[in-house]
Structure formats: structure tokens, C-alpha cells
Motif scaffolding. Sequence first.
Motif, PDB file in Angstrom:
ATOM      1  N   GLU A  41       4.214 -13.883  -4.446  1.00 48.36           N
ATOM      2  CA  GLU A  41       4.532 -12.503  -4.833  1.00 48.36           C
ATOM      3  C   GLU A  41       3.254 -11.691  -5.049  1.00 48.36           C
ATOM      4  N   ILE A  42       2.268 -12.309  -5.711  1.00 51.54           N
ATOM      5  CA  ILE A  42       0.991 -11.631  -5.961  1.00 51.54           C
ATOM      6  C   ILE A  42       0.289 -11.310  -4.642  1.00 51.54           C
ATOM      7  N   GLU A  43       0.279 -12.295  -3.729  1.00 50.09           N
ATOM      8  CA  GLU A  43      -0.366 -12.083  -2.424  1.00 50.09           C
ATOM      9  C   GLU A  43       0.317 -10.962  -1.649  1.00 50.09           C
ATOM     10  N   GLN A  44       1.635 -10.919  -1.739  1.00 54.23           N
ATOM     11  CA  GLN A  44       2.379  -9.853  -1.059  1.00 54.23           C
ATOM     12  C   GLN A  44       2.032  -8.482  -1.649  1.00 54.23           C
ATOM     13  N   LEU A  45       1.937  -8.414  -2.983  1.00 55.50           N
ATOM     14  CA  LEU A  45       1.572  -7.153  -3.641  1.00 55.50           C
ATOM     15  C   LEU A  45       0.152  -6.740  -3.254  1.00 55.50           C
ATOM     16  N   GLU A  46      -0.767  -7.712  -3.217  1.00 53.78           N
ATOM     17  CA  GLU A  46      -2.150  -7.405  -2.826  1.00 53.78           C
ATOM     18  C   GLU A  46      -2.215  -6.913  -1.381  1.00 53.78           C
ATOM     19  N   SER A  47      -1.423  -7.523  -0.523  1.00 55.55           N
ATOM     20  CA  SER A  47      -1.377  -7.096   0.883  1.00 55.55           C
ATOM     21  C   SER A  47      -0.856  -5.663   1.001  1.00 55.55           C
ATOM     22  N   GLN A  48       0.198  -5.363   0.230  1.00 56.87           N
ATOM     23  CA  GLN A  48       0.743  -3.995   0.254  1.00 56.87           C
ATOM     24  C   GLN A  48      -0.277  -2.989  -0.281  1.00 56.87           C
ATOM     25  N   LEU A  49      -0.955  -3.385  -1.366  1.00 57.43           N
ATOM     26  CA  LEU A  49      -1.989  -2.509  -1.926  1.00 57.43           C
ATOM     27  C   LEU A  49      -3.086  -2.239  -0.912  1.00 57.43           C
ATOM     28  N   LYS A  50      -3.505  -3.295  -0.211  1.00 62.97           N
ATOM     29  CA  LYS A  50      -4.555  -3.149   0.801  1.00 62.97           C
ATOM     30  C   LYS A  50      -4.123  -2.188   1.899  1.00 62.97           C
ATOM     31  N   GLU A  51      -2.858  -2.326   2.342  1.00 64.58           N
ATOM     32  CA  GLU A  51      -2.330  -1.440   3.388  1.00 64.58           C
ATOM     33  C   GLU A  51      -2.312   0.013   2.917  1.00 64.58           C
ATOM     34  N   PHE A  52      -1.848   0.216   1.685  1.00 60.40           N
ATOM     35  CA  PHE A  52      -1.808   1.586   1.150  1.00 60.40           C
ATOM     36  C   PHE A  52      -3.210   2.168   1.011  1.00 60.40           C
ATOM     37  N   ASN A  53      -4.153   1.354   0.520  1.00 63.47           N
ATOM     38  CA  ASN A  53      -5.528   1.841   0.361  1.00 63.47           C
ATOM     39  C   ASN A  53      -6.173   2.152   1.707  1.00 63.47           C
ATOM     40  N   THR A  54      -5.887   1.309   2.715  1.00 68.45           N
ATOM     41  CA  THR A  54      -6.406   1.567   4.071  1.00 68.45           C
ATOM     42  C   THR A  54      -5.836   2.866   4.618  1.00 68.45           C
ATOM     43  N   ARG A  55      -4.524   3.023   4.435  1.00 75.42           N
ATOM     44  CA  ARG A  55      -3.866   4.255   4.893  1.00 75.42           C
ATOM     45  C   ARG A  55      -4.430   5.470   4.166  1.00 75.42           C
ATOM     46  N   ARG A  56      -4.682   5.312   2.873  1.00 79.97           N
ATOM     47  CA  ARG A  56      -5.219   6.419   2.081  1.00 79.97           C
ATOM     48  C   ARG A  56      -6.609   6.823   2.564  1.00 79.97           C
ATOM     49  N   GLU A  57      -7.457   5.823   2.849  1.00 80.76           N
ATOM     50  CA  GLU A  57      -8.804   6.116   3.353  1.00 80.76           C
ATOM     51  C   GLU A  57      -8.735   6.891   4.662  1.00 80.76           C
ATOM     52  N   LEU A  58      -7.810   6.471   5.540  1.00 79.85           N
ATOM     53  CA  LEU A  58      -7.645   7.164   6.823  1.00 79.85           C
ATOM     54  C   LEU A  58      -7.185   8.603   6.608  1.00 79.85           C
ATOM     55  N   LEU A  59      -6.232   8.788   5.686  1.00 81.54           N
ATOM     56  CA  LEU A  59      -5.725  10.135   5.410  1.00 81.54           C
ATOM     57  C   LEU A  59      -6.812  11.037   4.823  1.00 81.54           C
ATOM     58  N   GLY A  77      -0.587  12.040  -2.084  1.00 76.62           N
ATOM     59  CA  GLY A  77       0.029  12.015  -3.415  1.00 76.62           C
ATOM     60  C   GLY A  77       1.092  10.936  -3.526  1.00 76.62           C
ATOM     61  N   GLY A  78       1.923  10.798  -2.469  1.00 76.71           N
ATOM     62  CA  GLY A  78       2.951   9.757  -2.463  1.00 76.71           C
ATOM     63  C   GLY A  78       2.341   8.366  -2.462  1.00 76.71           C
ATOM     64  N   ILE A  79       1.275   8.189  -1.687  1.00 78.41           N
ATOM     65  CA  ILE A  79       0.587   6.892  -1.636  1.00 78.41           C
ATOM     66  C   ILE A  79      -0.030   6.568  -2.990  1.00 78.41           C
ATOM     67  N   ASP A  80      -0.647   7.556  -3.634  1.00 75.93           N
ATOM     68  CA  ASP A  80      -1.234   7.335  -4.959  1.00 75.93           C
ATOM     69  C   ASP A  80      -0.179   6.844  -5.948  1.00 75.93           C
ATOM     70  N   ASN A  81       1.026   7.408  -5.847  1.00 73.12           N
ATOM     71  CA  ASN A  81       2.118   6.988  -6.732  1.00 73.12           C
ATOM     72  C   ASN A  81       2.523   5.536  -6.447  1.00 73.12           C
ATOM     73  N   GLU A  82       2.607   5.185  -5.153  1.00 75.59           N
ATOM     74  CA  GLU A  82       2.941   3.807  -4.776  1.00 75.59           C
ATOM     75  C   GLU A  82       1.855   2.843  -5.234  1.00 75.59           C
ATOM     76  N   ILE A  83       0.590   3.252  -5.108  1.00 77.46           N
ATOM     77  CA  ILE A  83      -0.526   2.397  -5.534  1.00 77.46           C
ATOM     78  C   ILE A  83      -0.452   2.141  -7.031  1.00 77.46           C
ATOM     79  N   ARG A  84      -0.122   3.186  -7.802  1.00 78.21           N
ATOM     80  CA  ARG A  84       0.011   3.013  -9.260  1.00 78.21           C
ATOM     81  C   ARG A  84       1.118   2.013  -9.595  1.00 78.21           C
TER      82      ARG A  84
END
Length: 663
Positions: free
Chosen positions: A213-231, A446-453
Amino acid sequence: MLLEEIRLKNFRQYYNEQIIKFSKSASRNVTVIHGENGSGKTALLNAFSWCFYGKLDLPNSNLLINEQSLKDAHPNDEVECSVSVKFSDNEKKYILKRRIIARKEQQDKIFYGEPEVQLEYKIGGNSEIIMNPTDEINRILPENLRSYFFFDGERIDNLSKDNGSDEIKNAIKNIMGLEILERSIKHTGDASTRFRSELKNYGDSKTVHLIEEIEQLESQLKEFNTRRELLVKNLDVTKKQMKEIENKLKFIEGSQKLQQEKEQKDYELENIKTELKKINKELQEVVSKNGYLAFSYTSVNNSEVIVKDSESDGFGIPGIRSASLIDDLIQKGKCICGTEIKENSEHYLHLLKVKEYLPPQSLDSAIINFKTGLNIVKDNRKKFYEQLKELKQKEVKLQSAERKIREEINEIKSKLNEKDSEEISSLVTKLEKLEDSYSAINREIGGIDNEIRKLTDELNQKEKEQKKINSIAEKAQLAQRRIEACQTLVQTMEDIYKIREKLVRVQLQERITEVYRQFLRKGFDIRLSEQYELNVYNQNNNKVGMSQGERQITSLAFIGAIVDLAREQYKKEIKGAFEEGGIYPLVMDSPFGALDSDHRERIAKGIHKLSDQVIVIVSTSQWRGEVEGQMKELIGKEYQLNYNDPRLNKEQPYEYTEAVEVM
């Protein structure tokens, strides 16, 4: 790092071997290189970049080798094009050479080899060739900093434009030791992930499931952060495109005045949005600190009724107003009625029972203190509501002003659309599409920031659960201890990073302000935001637009300040773990081009103080007058670039430049 000399051999317009030695004098630390337009000033600046990093920012960048040298060569001859730089760093002396060989075939065909680079260093009497020169070069002067220390007059003003914040942030990280911390945090986090994978091999089913579960959450966080950097990058590009269109509109007849009005309104809108953010932050702080007072009305009223009743009807045992009286009677051993009081007697135990119902101090005093407390609460509640009312009134006023300015901006856009010009109409349409795109990207961020939180909170909770799990296996316990050590280390380094980053920003802000006030005659303030944007404010605390010259001064103040601060840290006798700093040269091509007479004099007067080594490449028109007057006594070395113009010299139909020392 200090530069000693540069040798250019058949590089661009530099014919044969041209040598320029740089001043390393403490009192005369300026090297001046004179050259007219087209003589090779920009090529000389690019020679540094090519030698160190293999990069060129010149037209026809593939044509490196001097045409005259190729013409002079015979068939089957080889012609070498090279740049070598001698420099010193931390008591080591380096010679860096990059070269390319061309062979001349029949019918004047030219075959080019691959560029070669060699880095040699000497310490004491020993010398050594460094097998991996790129790593060593980037350690001494990282490639992403090259444009800060080898820059031209056109490039320099980019730092103060809207898209310069990332470049500024990266420069600060590199020079001030923040990048080391950033890398350490990342590598330690990666280690923690590896240890967690190990734990899966040894843990029980509950542990394995939790880790997955932790690895899955970390993977999702990484994806969101990557997407955020691109945006964020897309946001910067969109903002830059919008700025380019706005600049075009400013110079088109028919839209110039309207666009200038719009730009002014945009500045006003930005200032209002900044003030609204401040108000919202103040509101949050006030409610967070004193919001409980809003729910105190019923409690205060009920308390006042109780106090009033106690004052009229008495409290506890009639005639006895405090527990202290009971203590006095027991100590004396005699009651007020004259009965003797012995320990553990019936009267003694009765008095102790009575004492339980009495206040520790005088009831009158307790009531007075309680009433005072109630009055303080009521007063604080009143102030809280007044403060809220005042902040909300300011917020409403600012929101009203924001709506009005937005309406005025929309009206200006409508007027621009109504212009009978296909070019204006096309630009306005593009601008509107970019503005829509900018807003959409902002919303997605803004939506990604909310998901990251949310993911971060969930991840923290899962990690706490993981720490509670007791594993019997020794290897599992070891892996768990390693994970916890990594997490603790990452948290510690992140805390250090935040403190260090804040300290660096404060230090840099002070230095930039100091340098900026020396260079600019206007009473403006320059501020480095938390996003590392350079903004300039007038006496009314409003952000202002700047001319090209003012942007140039702003950027130069930043570069000079960061070089000066790095030098100060390097020369400290006692340095912190992340205060390595360094000595960096300033190599400037045409730094005075966009400046008026007064600002040229100000820059020339102070620039030599910011670095141990300053190299200035200038034309005659830029040098004469104020600049020469301020810098001539600081010159340690001086050169003239003599350029052969093939249009004027028919005997030499190729362009070439020779560097001649001025004695």
C-alpha cells in the motif's frame, strides 16, 4: 576559480593562435578586451562555453574552423581548431583543451573529425590527465551556471523577466550548497524504498500488504509530482508566449496605447491579488488563533448568572468563605466555637469534609478574579469581531477593485478586437487562447496539489502503522530500523534544507538590495520572492515594469550579489557543512549596451568589487566616457581585437581577428 589565459587557434574568426592573459591582481582585477561589432566579441565569449562544455550559441555553429586557415591549407593537410583555458581552483592549476581536426581533401573538400577534450591538472610538481573531465568541470563550474558567469548584454536581462525564476533558483541551489542537500534527500529516500522492498521478503502477510500500500501511494505521489513539474513548465512557457504577444501589441500602431493601458491594469491587478492573498492569510491566522471566542457567548452569559447568584446567595458553607480558614483552625487545634480539635477526631474529620466544598482562596477574591477573566474574554471577543470585520471590509473592497480592473481589462480587449487590423485581431485571439490555457493549467495544478496533500496524509498514516508492526524475524527488524533511520535522516535534512534555504534567501536579499541601490538611481526596492522571482517595487509598494536597461541592472545586481556572497562564504575561516561557496569570475560581453550615461557610470564604479576577477568585452562607444573614467585605474590587462573586414581588404578576402595586447 580564477582564469589565467585563453588560447584560441583557428576558432571562428580567430586566425592562427591568439592568446589573451587575464589579470589576477587583487587591486587591478579588471581585464578589458576592446572590439567593434563583428570583431569576435561574442565568439570570444562563446569560446569559453565551447571549451568547458562543448556548447555554442552562435549562428552557423557547425562552422567552427577559421576560413582563412582552411584556405591556406594544402590538400591532405590537417587544420586544428582549438580553445584551451588555463585556470586555477583550490590551489590546483588546470589546463582544459577542446579541439577539432579538419582534413582538406582535393577540390577543397573538408572532412571534420569528432571534437576531443582533455583536462590536465597540476598540484605541486605533479601533473595528471583527468580521465573523466566532464565530471570535474561540472564540479568546478556546473554547466547550468555557465550563462551566469559567461554572459552577454542581451542575455543578462532575461533573469528579471517572468521566465527567469527557475534559472535563478537553480543557480542559488548550485552555488549555496542547497543542491547537495536536495540530492542527499533524494538518495536517502531511494535507500528507504530499497530497504522497504527488503522488508517485504522477511515480514508477515500484514507487513507485506502494508508495504505494498505504501509503495502504491509513493508511486501515485511520484506520478502527481512528475505531472505537476510538467504543468509548471507548460505554465512558464504559456506565460512567456503571452508576454511575447503583449510586447508585439505594444509596438503595433493602433494597439500600442491600448496594450500599454492593459499592461498597467495587469500590474494593478497583480498588486490587488497579492494584497488579497495577504488578507486571506491574516484571516486564517486570526480565526486559527482566536476563533474559539466566537463560541464563548453562551458560556460567558451562563458564567455571569452563576457569579451573580453566588454574590447574592453565598457559596459553600454559610459564614465560611475559604478553605484557608479551615486550615487555620486545624493548625490552632481549636474551633471557632471553642471545641478542641484533635487529629482524626469526629470534629477534625468534619472540618476536612467541609473543606472539600470550599475554594482554596477567599471566595470574594475568587469571584473578582473570575469576573475579571470574563471581562477579558468579552473584550477579546469584541476585538476579534472588530478585527474580522476590518479584514472582511478590506477583502470586500479589494474584491470590488479586482472586479472593476478585470472589467476594464475586458473592455480594453474588446477595443483591441474591434481594431480594423488583421494582425491585431490575430494576436488578440492567440492571446485569449493562451490566457484560457493558462487558467486551465493553473486549475489542474490546484487539483494536483490537493491530491498530493491527501496522498501525503495517507502515506504518513500508513508509515505510522508500519512502525507499530512488530516483526519477529531479525532481518525484518534490521530492515525496519534502516527504514526508520532513513526516514529520520530525510526529515532532518528537509528541516535543514528549509532553514538553509530561508537563510540563503535572506542573505541574498540583503546583498541584492545593497548592490541594486548602488547601481540604480531610482529609489526602487528589489525583492526575491519565495518562488525566486526578481520583482521591483516603487515607493508606493507597487510592482513596476522595467525598461531593458533596468532589467539589465536588476539581473546584474543578482549575478554580482550571488558571486559576492559565494566568495564571502568561501573565505570564511570557519564554515558550515553547506557553506563551501567559491571564487567565480565575471566575464561580461557588452554589459553597458542598454544603459544610459548615469547608469553606465554607476555599474562601472561598483562592478569590480563583486568578484575577484572581472573580464569586460566592450566596443569603443561603450568604453569611452563614464566607463573608462571609472575603470581605467583598475585595469590589470588590456587587449584590442583587430578585425580584418574582407569587404575592405581585397587582398585578404576572409574575415579574421587577432588579439593584440595594449601596452
